[in-house]
Design a protein around this motif. Structure first.
Motif, short mmCIF file in Angstrom:
data_model
loop_
_atom_site.label_atom_id
_atom_site.label_comp_id
_atom_site.label_asym_id
_atom_site.label_seq_id
_atom_site.Cartn_x
_atom_site.Cartn_y
_atom_site.Cartn_z
N TYR A 328 14.41 21.47 -16.86
CA TYR A 328 13.60 20.38 -17.40
C TYR A 328 14.19 19.01 -17.11
N PHE A 332 11.56 16.45 -15.45
CA PHE A 332 11.28 15.11 -15.97
C PHE A 332 11.38 14.05 -14.87
N ASP A 449 7.60 24.31 -21.98
CA ASP A 449 7.81 23.59 -23.23
C ASP A 449 6.81 22.43 -23.24
N ARG A 451 6.11 19.97 -25.23
CA ARG A 451 6.61 18.63 -25.54
C ARG A 451 7.29 18.01 -24.31
N LYS A 452 8.08 18.79 -23.61
CA LYS A 452 8.78 18.27 -22.44
C LYS A 452 7.83 18.08 -21.26
N LEU A 455 6.23 14.51 -21.87
CA LEU A 455 7.10 13.34 -21.89
C LEU A 455 6.91 12.40 -20.70
#
Length: 480
Positions: A328, A332, A449, A451-452, A455
């Motif tokens: 992750y 990102f 995930d 939420r990730k 982001l």
């Protein structure tokens, strides 16, 4: 006068004690992190340097050559690229993830496979050129299309030297990818790109023809193959055959082979189909838009394949928990850049084309703005490469199969309904086709995930804002 050296000695000893007291995974983590940052920096710097050369060459060529030549070259390159991908047995990922990736016998066997493959591809390209020429002569291709141009078979023959020469490239390049030593690889790529540019430009200035593009392409691959033997560290190659190494390579490569065939069709099927639907000039404009779109796509792909895949493969062998955290972190960074680029190109594509190209290529602007939407999917290529690192080669195959099915349905339907605009929308839709499958398998591998995943999304809005500012600046400049 001995105080400073004594203090330095004590600090050095303290550092040694600190490092020795660290657990092996911690030390390995520091080393891997250093290699990742170094490899990533070299990979991105090298890409942008090469892209600047490629863009400069393209801008020069568009002023020296006709749009029709770019359309013919695009189809010919698709033929050669297709042959290369149709015969891919996954030598690079095999060397990167295999425990025998540094074994001399294993590498020599891989080199022999690579040479034989190059010769077969050369013969295959000549055969395809002959088929195109015969089909054109008997009237089996649509009149006025790219395939009806009598120069196309000869261009395919010239480009057939690409895989033949490239087959002799040293496996030292594969070792460099495995160990994330991308500095010398980047310099090698730059040297090949510079010579390719010089050959292309010199030829086009003295004798403007499509052969300038062919000569530059062949010269670039020849320089890379030659320098790979003398410039890179690693085992020097010789002709050697080990049956167990061959079986191991083919066993892993069978799904890679099938997947790369589908990847080629998915990545190039748009130009293959459009070549039979539109005139060479329009296809040339689409090729320009696709070139700029893929400039962003390729820099992300390069980081994923050259840096993320080797790093995650190493972490899988060492620590699964560290692997998931690292995944992750990569996601990102890649998603933020991808979303920003998508937003900015979505609103400023026409302005970019207006600045870079003359009036003949302006329809590439709206094409670029539509294609930019497909960049939103690029971060999920990290997931597909991770499936490969986890040994899930079948998933890789099914993802490409899904994208192809949608492409070959959506593009012609879109063209029938809304012309070229509808066809480009069909191309964009095909990029999103495999997302549900990716999410399903990522969840099964503990790599999803929500939420990730969300982001990096604000980067898209930032990209739109920057694109609007660029669009306003260009509008003010052109209004003067």
């Amino acid at each position: 006068m001995f105080a400073v050296p004594h203090r330095h000695y004590r600090l050095s000893e303290a550092w040694k004690v600190a490092v020795m007291s660290m657990s092996p995974p911690a030390v390995a983590g520091l080393n891997l992190k250093k290699k990742v940052f170094s490899a990533g920096a070299w990979s991105i710097a090298g890409y942008f340097f090469n892209y600047a050369f490629r863009l400069g060459s393209n801008l020069l060529m568009t002023r020296l050559l006709l749009p029709e030549m770019f359309g013919i070259m695009a189809v010919a390159m698709v033929v050669i690229t297709g042959l290369v991908l149709f015969s891919d047995v996954g030598l690079r990922p095999n060397v990167v993830r295999n425990e025998r990736g540094d074994d001399r016998s294993f590498l020599n066997t891989a080199w022999v496979i690579q040479i034989v493959r190059g010769g077969i591809l050369w013969l295959g390209a000549l055969t395809i050129a002959l088929i195109i020429a015969i089909a054109n002569k008997v009237g089996l291709v649509p009149a006025g299309s790219v395939y009806a141009d009598p120069v196309l078979p000869y261009v395919v023959c010239g480009l057939s030297l690409f895989p033949l020469i490239g087959g002799f490239e040293s496996t030292k390049s594969l070792q460099a990818y495995r160990s994330l030593q991308l500095a010398k690889l980047t310099r090698l790529d730059i040297a090949a790109q510079v010579l390719s540019f010089l050959v292309t430009a010199s030829w086009a200035i003295t004798y403007p023809s499509i052969w300038a593009l062919v000569a530059g392409t062949v010269a670039g691959v020849a320089v890379r193959a030659g320098l790979s033997h003398i410039w890179l560290p690693g085992h020097s190659n010789r002709l050697q055959w080990e049956r167990s190494a061959f079986v191991e390579i083919i066993h892993f490569g069978k799904w890679i082979f099938l997947s790369t065939i589908l990847f080629f069709v998915a990545s190039n099927g748009d130009r293959l189909m459009l070549g039979a639907m539109i005139d060479p000039g329009s296809l040339g404009a689409y090729s320009i838009a696709f070139l700029i779109f893929t400039s962003v796509d390729q820099v992300l792909s390069k980081v994923i394949v050259d840096v993320s895949f080797p790093a995650l493969s190493e972490l899988i062998r060492e620590s699964r928990s560290r692997f998931q955290k690292a995944y992750y972190r990569f996601h990102f960074a890649i998603a933020s850049f991808s979303y920003f680029a998508a937003g900015s190109l979505l609103v400023s594509g026409s302005s970019i084309i207006a600045v870079l190209y003359d009036q003949r290529y302006q329809q590439a602007g709206w094409m670029l703005e539509l294609l930019a939407i497909a960049l939103m999917v690029q971060p999920y290529r990290l997931a597909t490469q991770t499936f490969l690192a986890l040994g899930l080669e079948k998933i890789y195959f099914y993802l490409h199969a899904t994208r192809i099915c949608v492409l070959f349905l959506a593009l012609p339907i879109g063209f029938h309904v809304a012309g070229l605009e509808g066809a480009v929308c069909g191309v964009v839709l095909s990029y999103f086709a495999s997302l549900p499958q990716i999410w399903k398998h990522a969840r099964a591998s503990d790599l999803l995930d929500l939420r990730k995943e969300l982001l990096p999304l604000p980067a898209f809005l930032v990209g739109i804002g920057c694109g609007e500012l660029f669009k306003l600046a260009v509008g003010a400049l052109l209004a003067r």
